[in-house]
Scaffold this motif. Structure first.
Motif, PDB file in Angstrom:
ATOM      1  N   ILE A   9       0.896  -1.226  -0.094  1.00  0.00           N
ATOM      2  CA  ILE A   9       0.020  -0.052  -0.043  1.00  0.00           C
ATOM      3  C   ILE A   9       0.665   1.321   0.034  1.00  0.00           C
ATOM      4  O   ILE A   9       0.685   2.197  -0.786  1.00  0.00           O
ATOM      5  CB  ILE A   9      -0.995   0.021   1.259  1.00  0.00           C
ATOM      6  N   ALA A  10       1.923   1.092   0.933  1.00  0.00           N
ATOM      7  CA  ALA A  10       2.798   2.423   0.776  1.00  0.00           C
ATOM      8  C   ALA A  10       3.609   2.662  -0.772  1.00  0.00           C
ATOM      9  O   ALA A  10       3.717   3.762  -1.079  1.00  0.00           O
ATOM     10  CB  ALA A  10       3.910   2.158   1.883  1.00  0.00           C
ATOM     11  N   SER A  11       4.017   1.465  -1.409  1.00  0.00           N
ATOM     12  CA  SER A  11       4.411   1.813  -2.689  1.00  0.00           C
ATOM     13  C   SER A  11       3.662   2.135  -3.461  1.00  0.00           C
ATOM     14  O   SER A  11       3.942   3.063  -4.342  1.00  0.00           O
ATOM     15  CB  SER A  11       4.988   0.106  -3.005  1.00  0.00           C
ATOM     16  N   ILE A  12       2.242   1.729  -3.376  1.00  0.00           N
ATOM     17  CA  ILE A  12       1.095   2.283  -4.408  1.00  0.00           C
ATOM     18  C   ILE A  12       0.960   3.898  -4.143  1.00  0.00           C
ATOM     19  O   ILE A  12       0.837   4.525  -5.153  1.00  0.00           O
ATOM     20  CB  ILE A  12      -0.081   1.535  -4.365  1.00  0.00           C
ATOM     21  N   ALA A  13       1.056   4.231  -2.847  1.00  0.00           N
ATOM     22  CA  ALA A  13       0.723   5.649  -2.558  1.00  0.00           C
ATOM     23  C   ALA A  13       1.884   6.328  -2.875  1.00  0.00           C
ATOM     24  O   ALA A  13       1.843   7.607  -3.443  1.00  0.00           O
ATOM     25  CB  ALA A  13       0.600   5.724  -1.109  1.00  0.00           C
ATOM     26  N   ASP A  15       4.012   5.324  -5.523  1.00  0.00           N
ATOM     27  CA  ASP A  15       3.674   5.827  -7.035  1.00  0.00           C
ATOM     28  C   ASP A  15       2.662   6.662  -7.497  1.00  0.00           C
ATOM     29  O   ASP A  15       2.873   7.671  -8.273  1.00  0.00           O
ATOM     30  CB  ASP A  15       3.660   4.425  -7.633  1.00  0.00           C
ATOM     31  N   LEU A  16       1.615   6.831  -6.827  1.00  0.00           N
ATOM     32  CA  LEU A  16       0.535   7.770  -7.136  1.00  0.00           C
ATOM     33  C   LEU A  16       0.711   9.275  -6.796  1.00  0.00           C
ATOM     34  O   LEU A  16       0.641  10.089  -7.487  1.00  0.00           O
ATOM     35  CB  LEU A  16      -0.889   7.492  -6.330  1.00  0.00           C
ATOM     36  N   ALA A  17       1.585   9.305  -5.556  1.00  0.00           N
ATOM     37  CA  ALA A  17       2.046  10.789  -5.278  1.00  0.00           C
ATOM     38  C   ALA A  17       3.004  11.220  -6.335  1.00  0.00           C
ATOM     39  O   ALA A  17       2.964  12.173  -6.590  1.00  0.00           O
ATOM     40  CB  ALA A  17       2.792  10.969  -3.827  1.00  0.00           C
ATOM     41  N   LEU A  18       4.071  10.416  -6.834  1.00  0.00           N
ATOM     42  CA  LEU A  18       5.016  10.661  -8.019  1.00  0.00           C
ATOM     43  C   LEU A  18       4.304  11.111  -9.019  1.00  0.00           C
ATOM     44  O   LEU A  18       4.728  12.019  -9.911  1.00  0.00           O
ATOM     45  CB  LEU A  18       6.070   9.586  -8.005  1.00  0.00           C
ATOM     46  N   MET A  19       3.142  10.157  -9.407  1.00  0.00           N
ATOM     47  CA  MET A  19       2.411  10.750 -10.686  1.00  0.00           C
ATOM     48  C   MET A  19       1.907  11.848 -10.656  1.00  0.00           C
ATOM     49  O   MET A  19       1.750  12.745 -11.723  1.00  0.00           O
ATOM     50  CB  MET A  19       1.327   9.646 -11.166  1.00  0.00           C
ATOM     51  N   VAL A  20       1.246  12.131  -9.488  1.00  0.00           N
ATOM     52  CA  VAL A  20       0.609  13.708  -9.382  1.00  0.00           C
ATOM     53  C   VAL A  20       1.751  14.563  -9.463  1.00  0.00           C
ATOM     54  O   VAL A  20       1.453  15.634 -10.129  1.00  0.00           O
ATOM     55  CB  VAL A  20      -0.189  13.582  -8.052  1.00  0.00           C
ATOM     56  N   PHE A  21       2.560  14.394  -8.765  1.00  0.00           N
ATOM     57  CA  PHE A  21       3.751  15.426  -9.035  1.00  0.00           C
ATOM     58  C   PHE A  21       4.323  15.849 -10.242  1.00  0.00           C
ATOM     59  O   PHE A  21       4.510  16.813 -10.937  1.00  0.00           O
ATOM     60  CB  PHE A  21       4.932  15.238  -8.073  1.00  0.00           C
ATOM     61  N   CYS A  22       4.370  14.514 -10.962  1.00  0.00           N
ATOM     62  CA  CYS A  22       4.771  14.649 -12.246  1.00  0.00           C
ATOM     63  C   CYS A  22       3.903  15.332 -13.451  1.00  0.00           C
ATOM     64  O   CYS A  22       4.290  16.241 -14.330  1.00  0.00           O
ATOM     65  CB  CYS A  22       5.118  13.434 -12.943  1.00  0.00           C
ATOM     66  N   LEU A  23       2.707  15.223 -13.166  1.00  0.00           N
ATOM     67  CA  LEU A  23       1.514  15.871 -13.830  1.00  0.00           C
ATOM     68  C   LEU A  23       1.589  17.365 -13.463  1.00  0.00           C
ATOM     69  O   LEU A  23       1.406  18.148 -14.448  1.00  0.00           O
ATOM     70  CB  LEU A  23       0.039  15.169 -13.599  1.00  0.00           C
ATOM     71  N   LEU A  24       1.615  17.460 -12.488  1.00  0.00           N
ATOM     72  CA  LEU A  24       1.721  18.948 -11.991  1.00  0.00           C
ATOM     73  C   LEU A  24       2.649  19.734 -12.492  1.00  0.00           C
ATOM     74  O   LEU A  24       2.644  20.892 -12.840  1.00  0.00           O
ATOM     75  CB  LEU A  24       1.825  19.233 -10.487  1.00  0.00           C
ATOM     76  N   TYR A  25       3.790  19.079 -12.519  1.00  0.00           N
ATOM     77  CA  TYR A  25       5.215  19.663 -13.411  1.00  0.00           C
ATOM     78  C   TYR A  25       5.011  19.876 -14.651  1.00  0.00           C
ATOM     79  O   TYR A  25       5.312  20.703 -15.388  1.00  0.00           O
ATOM     80  CB  TYR A  25       6.367  18.766 -12.875  1.00  0.00           C
ATOM     81  N   LEU A  26       4.301  18.752 -15.554  1.00  0.00           N
ATOM     82  CA  LEU A  26       4.111  18.963 -16.827  1.00  0.00           C
ATOM     83  C   LEU A  26       2.923  19.611 -17.335  1.00  0.00           C
ATOM     84  O   LEU A  26       2.837  20.030 -18.602  1.00  0.00           O
ATOM     85  CB  LEU A  26       4.168  17.519 -17.511  1.00  0.00           C
ATOM     86  N   PHE A  27       2.232  20.265 -16.373  1.00  0.00           N
ATOM     87  CA  PHE A  27       0.953  20.921 -16.903  1.00  0.00           C
ATOM     88  C   PHE A  27       1.299  22.251 -17.388  1.00  0.00           C
ATOM     89  O   PHE A  27       0.520  22.437 -18.478  1.00  0.00           O
ATOM     90  CB  PHE A  27       0.098  21.056 -15.407  1.00  0.00           C
ATOM     91  N   PRO A  28       2.269  22.986 -17.180  1.00  0.00           N
ATOM     92  CA  PRO A  28       2.617  24.269 -17.701  1.00  0.00           C
ATOM     93  C   PRO A  28       3.002  24.140 -19.398  1.00  0.00           C
ATOM     94  O   PRO A  28       2.667  24.612 -20.292  1.00  0.00           O
ATOM     95  CB  PRO A  28       3.661  24.723 -17.003  1.00  0.00           C
ATOM     96  N   ILE A  29       3.851  22.842 -19.408  1.00  0.00           N
ATOM     97  CA  ILE A  29       4.237  22.561 -21.017  1.00  0.00           C
ATOM     98  C   ILE A  29       3.118  21.935 -21.526  1.00  0.00           C
ATOM     99  O   ILE A  29       2.861  22.454 -22.957  1.00  0.00           O
ATOM    100  CB  ILE A  29       5.219  21.326 -20.895  1.00  0.00           C
ATOM    101  N   TYR A  30       1.929  21.228 -21.096  1.00  0.00           N
ATOM    102  CA  TYR A  30       0.533  21.025 -21.690  1.00  0.00           C
ATOM    103  C   TYR A  30       0.129  22.109 -22.052  1.00  0.00           C
ATOM    104  O   TYR A  30      -0.402  22.472 -23.501  1.00  0.00           O
ATOM    105  CB  TYR A  30      -0.163  20.085 -20.898  1.00  0.00           C
ATOM    106  N   LEU A  31      -0.046  23.498 -21.234  1.00  0.00           N
ATOM    107  CA  LEU A  31      -0.670  24.509 -21.452  1.00  0.00           C
ATOM    108  C   LEU A  31      -0.095  25.383 -22.643  1.00  0.00           C
ATOM    109  O   LEU A  31      -0.796  25.807 -23.690  1.00  0.00           O
ATOM    110  CB  LEU A  31      -0.679  25.470 -20.448  1.00  0.00           C
TER     111      LEU A  31
END
Length: 284
Positions: A9-13, A15-31
């Motif tokens: 569960i800790a590993s999945i959490a 990974d999910l947190a890392l994915m969220v941070f990556c999406l937030l980081y890439l969001f300006p590039i998407y815009l």
């Protein structure tokens, strides 16, 4: 709940947190990418949505307005010649400093490293005054010229280059250089045939970091380059951001074109960065 289940569960959490941070980081590039294809009306209607029509008309108009061919040539010349000089001069300096190991070499090394700690903003006005004095007394144009800007970039890039190369030189066995001298190589031949080829990881690291820095730099060129014919890509792109109006779609298109070359270069050599930086941090 078992330990294995908690660990999973800790590993999945994580990974999910890392994915969220990556999406937030890439969001300006998407815009930037999506809005470069939209009209101003469509962009103001919904900046996050995908474009209704995939049209490159704003790319064409942006490249025409900024005279992209000229600004790209200026940025390319500035980046290539600055990095060539930084790599050659700092690698030679680092090699001699590391191998000499006397008070003078230590003082030079510490002085160069100290320059990395000085914010550029504190040097802007003194630098411009110094370049003006050199230009006035020698007749050599230091301001509003690409060669003058290259000269400044060499100075600002010297500290980091010597720091990284010095650490890596410590990992090169002295016995290789001694064997080369026994075979009849002088210092010049030893450097080019033995030392410099072994510094490839650090060289690639210095090149990549300096390409990202020099290609994207706006502040120093904005202080020194005034003529339109000498504008670099960041300076040319900045003209879309006017005092009263901003042509967002064309600005986004110009930014995408600006990012692509350095992104390709970074992806091609990224595997050397960690190795080069880690080796440069090793102290002998």
């Amino acid at each position: 709940m078992t330990k294995d289940l908690k660990r999973k569960i800790a590993s999945i959490a994580a990974d999910l947190a890392l994915m969220v941070f990556c999406l937030l980081y890439l969001f300006p590039i998407y815009l930037i990418v999506t809005n470069s294809f939209k009209s101003r009306a469509e962009m103001y209607d919904n900046m996050v949505a995908l474009p209704k029509v995939l049209s490159f008309q704003y790319y064409a108009s942006a490249l025409e307005k900024v005279n992209f061919a000229v600004s790209f040539r200026n940025s390319l010349m500035l980046t290539v010649f600055s990095i060539l000089a930084i790599v050659i001069l700092t690698s030679m300096t680092a090699w001699m400093i590391t191998r000499q190991k006397n008070k003078l070499s230590t003082a030079i090394y510490n002085l160069l490293i100290a320059t990395m700690l000085i914010p550029f903003q504190t040097l802007m006005m003194p630098l411009m005054q110094e370049m003006s004095i050199i230009q006035r007394n020698t007749g050599i144009r230091m301001l509003d010229t690409i060669p003058g800007l290259i000269y400044m970039y060499i100075g600002f890039g010297a500290g980091m280059g010597v720091f990284l190369y010095s650490g890596f030189v410590n990992s090169i066995p002295v016995s290789l250089e001694e064997a080369a001298r026994i075979d009849g190589c002088n210092a010049w031949s030893t450097y080019w045939k033995i030392v410099f080829p072994n510094m490839k990881p650090t060289t690639v690291t210095v090149v990549i970091l300096d390409v990202i820095w020099i290609w994207n730099d706006y502040l120093l060129p904005s202080l020194t380059l005034k003529s339109k014919v000498n504008r670099t890509v960041p300076l040319a792109t900045a003209q879309f951001f006017g005092q009263y109006t901003i042509s967002w779609n064309e600005a986004m298109a110009a930014l995408v074109v600006t990012i692509i070359p350095v992104l390709i270069f970074y992806l091609a050599g990224q595997k050397y960065i960690v190795k080069g930086v880690a080796a440069g941090a090793v102290k002998g």
